[in-house]
Motif scaffolding. Structure first.
Motif, PDB file in Angstrom:
ATOM      1  N   ASN A  22       0.818  -1.205   0.000  1.00 34.24           N
ATOM      2  CA  ASN A  22       0.000   0.000   0.000  1.00 34.24           C
ATOM      3  C   ASN A  22       0.861   1.267   0.000  1.00 34.24           C
ATOM      4  OD1 ASN A  22      -2.869   0.659   0.095  1.00 34.24           O
ATOM      5  ND2 ASN A  22      -2.409   1.741   1.995  1.00 34.24           N
ATOM      6  N   GLN A  23       0.306   2.352  -0.532  1.00 30.70           N
ATOM      7  CA  GLN A  23       0.965   3.659  -0.483  1.00 30.70           C
ATOM      8  C   GLN A  23       0.932   4.186   0.949  1.00 30.70           C
ATOM      9  OE1 GLN A  23       2.432   5.430  -2.963  1.00 30.70           O
ATOM     10  NE2 GLN A  23       2.909   7.158  -1.632  1.00 30.70           N
ATOM     11  N   PRO A  24       2.091   4.555   1.533  1.00 32.33           N
ATOM     12  CA  PRO A  24       2.088   5.079   2.907  1.00 32.33           C
ATOM     13  C   PRO A  24       1.175   6.287   3.048  1.00 32.33           C
ATOM     14  CG  PRO A  24       4.328   4.646   2.162  1.00 32.33           C
ATOM     15  CD  PRO A  24       3.442   4.499   0.954  1.00 32.33           C
ATOM     16  N   GLY A  25       0.407   6.297   4.129  1.00 32.82           N
ATOM     17  CA  GLY A  25      -0.467   7.430   4.396  1.00 32.82           C
ATOM     18  C   GLY A  25      -1.817   7.355   3.727  1.00 32.82           C
ATOM     19  N   ASP A  26      -2.019   6.402   2.811  1.00 33.00           N
ATOM     20  CA  ASP A  26      -3.310   6.248   2.144  1.00 33.00           C
ATOM     21  C   ASP A  26      -4.092   5.106   2.782  1.00 33.00           C
ATOM     22  OD1 ASP A  26      -2.734   8.297   0.473  1.00 33.00           O
ATOM     23  OD2 ASP A  26      -2.429   7.082  -1.325  1.00 33.00           O
ATOM     24  N   SER A  27      -5.399   5.133   2.599  1.00 37.75           N
ATOM     25  CA  SER A  27      -6.236   4.056   3.120  1.00 37.75           C
ATOM     26  C   SER A  27      -5.964   2.782   2.344  1.00 37.75           C
ATOM     27  CB  SER A  27      -7.715   4.431   3.020  1.00 37.75           C
ATOM     28  OG  SER A  27      -8.077   4.694   1.671  1.00 37.75           O
ATOM     29  N   GLU A  28      -6.227   1.644   2.987  1.00 40.79           N
ATOM     30  CA  GLU A  28      -5.932   0.343   2.398  1.00 40.79           C
ATOM     31  C   GLU A  28      -6.629   0.176   1.058  1.00 40.79           C
ATOM     32  OE1 GLU A  28      -5.409  -0.054   6.831  1.00 40.79           O
ATOM     33  OE2 GLU A  28      -6.730   0.963   5.415  1.00 40.79           O
ATOM     34  N   LEU A  29      -5.882  -0.406   0.100  1.00 44.85           N
ATOM     35  CA  LEU A  29      -6.380  -0.732  -1.233  1.00 44.85           C
ATOM     36  C   LEU A  29      -6.733   0.497  -2.075  1.00 44.85           C
ATOM     37  CD1 LEU A  29      -8.644  -3.804  -0.350  1.00 44.85           C
ATOM     38  CD2 LEU A  29      -6.453  -3.876  -1.545  1.00 44.85           C
ATOM     39  N   SER A  30      -6.403   1.706  -1.589  1.00 43.38           N
ATOM     40  CA  SER A  30      -6.739   2.900  -2.371  1.00 43.38           C
ATOM     41  C   SER A  30      -5.643   3.244  -3.380  1.00 43.38           C
ATOM     42  CB  SER A  30      -6.977   4.093  -1.444  1.00 43.38           C
ATOM     43  OG  SER A  30      -5.793   4.420  -0.733  1.00 43.38           O
ATOM     44  N   ASP A  31      -4.366   2.970  -3.017  1.00 37.66           N
ATOM     45  CA  ASP A  31      -3.265   3.279  -3.933  1.00 37.66           C
ATOM     46  C   ASP A  31      -2.076   2.390  -3.574  1.00 37.66           C
ATOM     47  OD1 ASP A  31      -1.749   4.392  -5.878  1.00 37.66           O
ATOM     48  OD2 ASP A  31      -1.396   6.304  -4.853  1.00 37.66           O
ATOM     49  N   THR A  32      -1.685   1.505  -4.473  1.00 37.85           N
ATOM     50  CA  THR A  32      -0.559   0.599  -4.215  1.00 37.85           C
ATOM     51  C   THR A  32       0.728   1.180  -4.790  1.00 37.85           C
ATOM     52  OG1 THR A  32      -1.041  -0.664  -6.220  1.00 37.85           O
ATOM     53  CG2 THR A  32      -2.032  -1.435  -4.163  1.00 37.85           C
ATOM     54  N   THR A  33       1.863   0.801  -4.180  1.00 37.06           N
ATOM     55  CA  THR A  33       3.119   1.444  -4.580  1.00 37.06           C
ATOM     56  C   THR A  33       4.306   0.497  -4.665  1.00 37.06           C
ATOM     57  OG1 THR A  33       4.609   3.281  -4.056  1.00 37.06           O
ATOM     58  CG2 THR A  33       3.733   2.050  -2.189  1.00 37.06           C
ATOM     59  N   THR A  34       4.264  -0.671  -4.039  1.00 35.09           N
ATOM     60  CA  THR A  34       5.407  -1.582  -4.034  1.00 35.09           C
ATOM     61  C   THR A  34       4.971  -2.995  -4.387  1.00 35.09           C
ATOM     62  OG1 THR A  34       5.153  -2.093  -1.670  1.00 35.09           O
ATOM     63  CG2 THR A  34       6.593  -0.250  -2.248  1.00 35.09           C
ATOM     64  N   TYR A  35       5.943  -3.800  -4.819  1.00 38.83           N
ATOM     65  CA  TYR A  35       5.674  -5.211  -5.087  1.00 38.83           C
ATOM     66  C   TYR A  35       6.843  -6.056  -4.596  1.00 38.83           C
ATOM     67  CZ  TYR A  35       9.046  -5.240  -8.928  1.00 38.83           C
ATOM     68  OH  TYR A  35      10.206  -5.163  -9.664  1.00 38.83           O
ATOM     69  N   TYR A  36       6.555  -7.320  -4.346  1.00 45.16           N
ATOM     70  CA  TYR A  36       7.563  -8.301  -3.948  1.00 45.16           C
ATOM     71  C   TYR A  36       7.088  -9.653  -4.466  1.00 45.16           C
ATOM     72  CZ  TYR A  36      10.372 -11.409  -0.992  1.00 45.16           C
ATOM     73  OH  TYR A  36      11.221 -12.391  -0.548  1.00 45.16           O
ATOM     74  N   THR A  37       7.962 -10.397  -5.129  1.00 45.15           N
ATOM     75  CA  THR A  37       7.553 -11.689  -5.663  1.00 45.15           C
ATOM     76  C   THR A  37       8.663 -12.712  -5.523  1.00 45.15           C
ATOM     77  OG1 THR A  37       6.635 -12.869  -7.589  1.00 45.15           O
ATOM     78  CG2 THR A  37       8.246 -11.132  -8.030  1.00 45.15           C
ATOM     79  N   GLU A  38       8.281 -13.945  -5.239  1.00 40.75           N
ATOM     80  CA  GLU A  38       9.183 -15.093  -5.221  1.00 40.75           C
ATOM     81  C   GLU A  38       8.651 -16.126  -6.207  1.00 40.75           C
ATOM     82  OE1 GLU A  38       9.436 -16.553  -1.242  1.00 40.75           O
ATOM     83  OE2 GLU A  38      10.469 -14.759  -0.474  1.00 40.75           O
ATOM     84  N   GLN A  39       9.495 -16.531  -7.167  1.00 39.94           N
ATOM     85  CA  GLN A  39       9.150 -17.507  -8.187  1.00 39.94           C
ATOM     86  C   GLN A  39      10.021 -18.747  -7.963  1.00 39.94           C
ATOM     87  OE1 GLN A  39       6.686 -16.840 -10.553  1.00 39.94           O
ATOM     88  NE2 GLN A  39       6.354 -14.895  -9.478  1.00 39.94           N
TER      89      GLN A  39
END
Length: 243
Positions: free
Chosen positions: A72-89
């Motif tokens: 989530n975007q810091p300071g924004d409400s949940e699910l309103s604006d995403t900003t980071t990702y992390y993935t393991e394949q």
């Protein structure tokens, strides 16, 4: 271990054709898609609000597993604006039909610069071991540990990791209830003094099936890479598609 990300991509690319060939030979013999949405975060508003887990059993003792987290975007409400990702394949290969050991390779990608990783290791499925199987069946627990002995990235340090995964059911209490999660314990990283020398990242998810493949979930999270707010609680919903 020092390595450019382009080299890591090349090495991982040598493994992917094996996976693709196996997939073309025969449909998967089992697997799932697992969608998780977290509209409530207790303490850390920049934590993950969406997770997708994918698993598939493939021919010739291969299997595939991945997780993808969206933050989530810091300071924004949940699910309103995403900003980071992390993935393991993860691509895994069981060394024999009956052995509880897998050779593993993991591509680890995340938002940011010069921080992607390629890991090689071996996984021990303790709950599939003949001499331990009666105990794990009795307590309805599935448990494995993956030693990532070699990590290729842009760091000079020789980093290695222990990755634990577990799933616990409660048939005497309810067939609808489960507890599942992981513990990642990383060693020998070059880290700031404010972060523990061998940090732990862990999650434990308690799920209750409401109807069909739809669940309500509560998740406790521990992340020692955060300088503050190490603990967090997330609540939301999960939908599983199995085959």
């Amino acid at each position: 271990m020092k390595c450019s990300y382009s080299l890591a991509v090349i090495i991982f690319g040598l493994v992917l054709p094996v996976f693709s060939l196996a997939a073309e030979m025969k449909n998967t013999s089992g697997g799932f898609l697992d969608f998780n949405f977290y509209p409530y975060l207790a303490d850390v508003d920049s934590d993950n609000v969406f997770t997708l887990n994918i698993a598939a059993s493939l021919p010739n003792r291969f299997s595939y597993f991945s997780l993808t987290n969206i933050g989530n975007q810091p300071g924004d409400s949940e699910l309103s604006d995403t900003t980071t990702y992390y993935t393991e394949q993860n691509l895994r290969w069981r060394i024999t039909d009956t052995a509880p050991l897998d050779l593993t390779v993991q591509g680890n990608l995340r938002s940011g610069v010069d921080n992607d990783r390629l890991r090689f290791g071996v996984r021990w499925r303790l709950s599939d071991s003949i001499f331990l199987m009666p105990f794990f069946k009795a307590v309805h627990l599935s448990y494995s540990i993956n030693l990532h002995a070699l990590q290729i990235d842009d760091s000079e340090a020789d980093v290695w990791q222990l990755e634990h995964a577990f799933s616990l059911k409660f048939p005497r209490l309810s067939e609808r209830l489960y507890l599942a999660g992981f513990i990642d314990h990383t060693f020998n990283e070059d880290l700031p003094a404010t972060i523990p020398s061998n940090p732990v990242v862990a999650e434990a998810q308690l799920g209750l099936r409401l109807f069909e493949n739809f669940y309500a979930v509560a998740e406790y999270r521990l992340n020692e890479y955060r300088r503050s707010d190490v603990n967090n609680v997330a609540m939301g919903f999960e939908y599983k598609m199995k085959w």
